[in-house]
Design a protein around this motif. Structure first.
Motif, PDB file in Angstrom:
ATOM      1  N   THR A   4       0.817  -1.212   0.000  1.00  0.00           N
ATOM      2  CA  THR A   4       0.000   0.000   0.000  1.00  0.00           C
ATOM      3  C   THR A   4       0.851   1.262   0.000  1.00  0.00           C
ATOM      4  O   THR A   4       0.348   2.350  -0.300  1.00  0.00           O
ATOM      5  CB  THR A   4      -0.910   0.048   1.239  1.00  0.00           C
ATOM      6  N   ARG A  13       2.008   2.577   2.653  1.00  0.00           N
ATOM      7  CA  ARG A  13       1.686   3.342   3.859  1.00  0.00           C
ATOM      8  C   ARG A  13       2.438   2.890   5.092  1.00  0.00           C
ATOM      9  O   ARG A  13       2.409   3.572   6.118  1.00  0.00           O
ATOM     10  CB  ARG A  13       0.176   3.259   4.128  1.00  0.00           C
ATOM     11  N   TRP A  14       3.118   1.730   5.017  1.00  0.00           N
ATOM     12  CA  TRP A  14       3.747   1.178   6.211  1.00  0.00           C
ATOM     13  C   TRP A  14       5.134   0.643   5.892  1.00  0.00           C
ATOM     14  O   TRP A  14       5.334  -0.032   4.872  1.00  0.00           O
ATOM     15  CB  TRP A  14       2.882   0.053   6.809  1.00  0.00           C
ATOM     16  N   PRO A  18       4.505   4.230  10.181  1.00  0.00           N
ATOM     17  CA  PRO A  18       3.681   4.799   9.120  1.00  0.00           C
ATOM     18  C   PRO A  18       4.533   5.628   8.165  1.00  0.00           C
ATOM     19  O   PRO A  18       5.542   6.224   8.565  1.00  0.00           O
ATOM     20  CB  PRO A  18       2.693   5.684   9.888  1.00  0.00           C
ATOM     21  N   THR A  70       4.191   2.455  15.173  1.00  0.00           N
ATOM     22  CA  THR A  70       2.837   2.062  15.569  1.00  0.00           C
ATOM     23  C   THR A  70       2.784   0.658  16.159  1.00  0.00           C
ATOM     24  O   THR A  70       1.776   0.280  16.759  1.00  0.00           O
ATOM     25  CB  THR A  70       1.879   2.124  14.371  1.00  0.00           C
ATOM     26  N   ASP A 120      -3.023  -4.420  10.658  1.00  0.00           N
ATOM     27  CA  ASP A 120      -4.157  -3.506  10.554  1.00  0.00           C
ATOM     28  C   ASP A 120      -3.696  -2.322   9.716  1.00  0.00           C
ATOM     29  O   ASP A 120      -2.900  -1.499  10.177  1.00  0.00           O
ATOM     30  CB  ASP A 120      -4.608  -3.048  11.945  1.00  0.00           C
ATOM     31  N   THR A 121      -4.172  -2.232   8.487  1.00  0.00           N
ATOM     32  CA  THR A 121      -3.678  -1.209   7.574  1.00  0.00           C
ATOM     33  C   THR A 121      -4.265   0.166   7.851  1.00  0.00           C
ATOM     34  O   THR A 121      -3.936   1.132   7.150  1.00  0.00           O
ATOM     35  CB  THR A 121      -3.965  -1.606   6.116  1.00  0.00           C
ATOM     36  N   THR A 122      -5.109   0.268   8.856  1.00  0.00           N
ATOM     37  CA  THR A 122      -5.597   1.576   9.294  1.00  0.00           C
ATOM     38  C   THR A 122      -4.794   2.081  10.481  1.00  0.00           C
ATOM     39  O   THR A 122      -4.389   3.256  10.525  1.00  0.00           O
ATOM     40  CB  THR A 122      -7.082   1.503   9.682  1.00  0.00           C
ATOM     41  N   LYS A 123      -4.505   1.177  11.435  1.00  0.00           N
ATOM     42  CA  LYS A 123      -3.812   1.578  12.653  1.00  0.00           C
ATOM     43  C   LYS A 123      -2.323   1.241  12.655  1.00  0.00           C
ATOM     44  O   LYS A 123      -1.567   1.785  13.461  1.00  0.00           O
ATOM     45  CB  LYS A 123      -4.474   0.896  13.855  1.00  0.00           C
ATOM     46  N   GLY A 124      -1.901   0.311  11.795  1.00  0.00           N
ATOM     47  CA  GLY A 124      -0.499  -0.097  11.778  1.00  0.00           C
ATOM     48  C   GLY A 124      -0.123  -1.028  12.911  1.00  0.00           C
ATOM     49  O   GLY A 124       1.056  -1.117  13.289  1.00  0.00           O
TER      50      GLY A 124
END
Length: 404
Positions: free
Chosen positions: A157, A159-160, A175, A186, A233-237
């Protein structure tokens, strides 16, 4: 098996110790790349930063960027991230200076958009650093929360950032912001179970990667003889462990690579000098490790398999053998379920620590730690045969080569 100390701070990690054994003379004797660093910051180079996604395209006319990892805190080591270019047709490497300001950048990865380079700072106080490629600006570093980070990768993604702390045996998530810079960590997971394998003093996380389906991230731990599967968790990392796969005791798993089909993976075992085929279940993230197979080493010297790669078409696999100083070539059969050893090829260097394909898969680079060189091979797409592409390129304590 590991001292848990950083070379710049009065000690040597097992990773560095293995690489240095018998290699001091070679490191001293090999000159640094052409174009020495010009100043305390980074050296300007003529090579433009890759356009977004450029490193994922096929062969491109003209020179392509090559980034080189090293240790900055050892005798004969580099002064930062090596800058170079390579000819995508011939494999010829041309030095282009050094980007300083990054400590012990022993492993490198690039963002999927091609704009940002990431490096581990393999020290006792481990960190990861982001570098903007357009102007070689260091965007800052973040603590990994552990010691001796030796591997990192970017989640698909973008993002991480995933990193593995070798000395302390933990994995971390950071992140990635819109600029490519890193935010505060995270997640940090310490490997504590199972107990360390024979001869090990604790867990030693060696790799942290994403599965082809993107649903899971896997951590290879040499110290516990285990591959851990987590859900990210790709929202919270954050990380949630969902599975463990265990090698035979004392195998010392180091590096995992997936077949393009996504149902099988191949595991290089450093300590017992073997490889293994693994079945992977995308639905659950469970990995099942098969029987150990030969690394192709002759047994004339102690051998430590380092990294295994699969060609983009899934037909062949290559294993870097440190000690035997060869690349083992395997035929990949039964849609990825079987490896068959074909032959080995000398790397024309000493202690091939890391290997990497060019984006189109026509070149294979080997970073040879003890000889301080990078070798390049032409890859025959039909047969998988390797042919050395000229004399190796001199690069101080070469431990990572990243062609874009």
């Amino acid at each position: 098996m590991s001292s848990g100390a950083d070379a710049s701070q009065g000690g040597w990690s097992r990773r560095r110790f293995l690489g240095a054994l018998g290699g001091t003379a070679a490191v001293v004797a090999v000159p640094a790349p052409a174009s020495a660093p010009a100043g305390p910051e980074s050296t300007p180079v003529a090579t433009p930063a890759p356009a977004p996604g450029a490193h994922r395209t096929g062969r491109t006319a003209g020179p392509r960027p090559l980034y080189l990892g090293t240790y900055t805190s050892v005798d004969g080591g580099g002064t930062g991230i090596g800058l170079a270019t390579y000819d995508p047709a011939t494999g010829r490497i041309t030095g282009a200076g050094t980007l300083t300001g990054v400590a012990d950048p022993s492993y490198l990865a690039v963002h999927p958009d091609g704009r940002t380079l990431y490096a581990v700072d393999e020290r006792t106080a481990g960190a990861v650093t982001a570098v903007r490629l357009a102007d070689r600006k260091v965007l800052g570093s973040r603590s990994t929360g552990g010691a001796g980070p030796c591997h990192l990768s970017v989640h698909p993604t973008g993002r991480w950032l995933l990193s593995a702390n070798y000395t302390s045996g933990s994995v971390a998530v950071h992140p990635i912001g819109p600029s490519g810079a890193l935010g505060e960590r995270t997640a940090l997971v310490q490997h504590s179970s199972p107990q360390p394998g024979p001869g090990q003093d604790g867990p030693h996380a060696h790799q942290f990667v994403t599965s082809p389906d993107g649903g899971h991230v896997l951590a290879v731990d040499l110290g516990t003889d285990t591959v851990y599967t987590y859900r990210l968790d790709t929202t919270k990392g954050t990380l949630t462990e969902v599975s463990q796969a265990h090698t035979r005791a004392g195998a010392g798993p180091r590096h995992l690579t997936f077949h393009p089909g996504g149902k099988y993976a191949y595991l290089a075992n450093e300590v017992d000098d073997t490889v293994a085929v693994c079945a992977y279940d995308p639905a659950t993230g469970a990995l099942s490790i098969g029987d150990p197979q030969s690394s192709g080493s002759t047994g004339d010297t102690t051998n430590y398999p380092a990294q295994i790669l699969v060609t983009p078409n899934g037909s062949y696999a290559y294993l870097a053998n440190r000690g035997d100083n060869t690349l083992a070539r395997y035929a990949v059969e039964a849609d990825g379920a079987r490896l068959r050893l074909l032959d080995t090829v000398p790397v024309s260097g000493d202690f091939p620590r890391q290997i990497a394909f060019s984006p189109d898969g026509t070149l294979l680079f080997t970073a040879n730690q003890r000889s301080s060189t990078v070798s390049v091979f032409l890859v025959d797409g039909a047969t998988g045969q390797l042919r050395l592409a000229g004399a190796p390129f001199a690069s101080p304590v070469a431990v990572c080569a990243l062609p874009l």
